[in-house]
Design an enzyme around this catalytic site. Structure first.
Site, PDB file in Angstrom:
ATOM      1  N   GLU A  63      -5.990   8.664   9.944  1.00  0.00           N
ATOM      2  CA  GLU A  63      -4.656   8.308  10.439  1.00  0.00           C
ATOM      3  C   GLU A  63      -4.383   8.829  11.840  1.00  0.00           C
ATOM      4  OE1 GLU A  63      -3.551   6.258   8.536  1.00  0.00           O
ATOM      5  OE2 GLU A  63      -4.088   6.805   6.499  1.00  0.00           O
TER       6      GLU A  63
ATOM      7  N   GLU B  37       0.846  -1.189   0.000  1.00  0.00           N
ATOM      8  CA  GLU B  37       0.000   0.000   0.000  1.00  0.00           C
ATOM      9  C   GLU B  37       0.880   1.238   0.000  1.00  0.00           C
ATOM     10  OE1 GLU B  37      -2.887   0.352   3.102  1.00  0.00           O
ATOM     11  OE2 GLU B  37      -3.684  -1.654   2.762  1.00  0.00           O
TER      12      GLU B  37
END
Length: 260
Positions: free
Chosen positions: A57, A46
């Site tokens: 995040e 990724e």
């Protein structure tokens, strides 16, 4: 129908899927990290396209995004790096980024460029299932797999998302943002079972996984495991010297995942 490169990565073994933020510490290092991680047993990689407000995040990956943007990384430069990688590597590559990054580039232009550069899939963690179609229709047109995320939520919702999923299903191990956790309490086995009742598709677990023990535990219940923050931490700590540290970490995690 022939199997996609992403689905092939799950055949016959458990998949270890590392995440890195493109351009942290710089794009040359990003390219070298991909080769090193592939060599050490990563099944899919990724690549995060940096964004100024990465809502899914935790602090580790947020900081990496800001470092990369501060270093002048743009979406175009990320595509150029993928072109270089594709001269030397066939590993399945998936972008993880945010709807805004795709929108501002132009959705069709972005997905077409993904196809041209040899990307395989796209993860947009801020796009809910209900708004997925506007991206998914373009992805299908160009043969890019839009990866669905499933959180610990209602059974009906998990089944609904699974039925329309492609590539693999990203099972989010815990609600909240990315980052390492000391223990994961979600019943991953149950999530995976619900997905597979709806569709025969690989399931990989992410969010909060950092140790080989956790990787092995998750791979007993799912088809693969995704790790980001622990790797991005190494990139942050070692900068341009991070490649051997990341390589060693990926080797230990891939071995743990495949030991199951």
């Amino acid at each position: 129908m022939s199997m996609s490169r992403i689905q092939e990565a799950f055949q016959g073994k458990k998949a270890f899927i590392p995440f890195i933020t493109c351009g942290d510490p710089d794009l040359e290092t990003t390219e070298q990290l991909v080769y090193a991680m592939e060599k050490e047993g990563a099944a899919v990689i990724e690549l995060g396209i940096p964004f100024s407000d990465p809502t899914a995040e935790g602090p580790v990956i947020q900081a990496a995004n800001l470092r990369a943007l501060g270093g002048g990384v743009t979406t175009d430069k990320v595509f150029e790096t993928v072109e270089k990688i594709r001269k030397n590597s066939r590993i399945p590559l998936v972008f993880m980024t945010y709807a805004n990054v795709v929108f501002s580039y132009g959705t069709e232009r972005f997905v077409k460029r993904m196809k041209e550069t040899g990307m395989d899939g796209l993860i947009l963690p801020d796009v809910p299932f209900e708004e997925k179609e506007e991206f998914d229709s373009v992805c299908r047109e160009y043969g890019i797999e839009l990866i669905s995320l499933i959180a610990p939520t209602s059974h009906e919702r998990i089944r609904m998302i699974a039925e329309k999923a492609s590539g693999f299903v990203y099972c989010v191990s815990s609600l909240g943002v990315t980052g390492t956790r000391s223990e994961i309490t979600t019943d991953i086995g149950e999530m995976v079972r619900l997905v597979k009742e709806a569709k025969d598709i690989p399931c990989a677990v992410g969010f909060g996984i950092s140790t080989p023990e956790q990787a092995a535990e998750m791979c007993r219940q799912a088809d693969g495991v995704i790790v980001g923050s622990a790797i991005v931490k190494l990139c942050g700590a070692h900068g341009r010297d991070c490649v051997p540290y990341v390589a060693e970490y990926v080797r230990s995690m891939a071995e743990a995942a495949q030991s199951v």
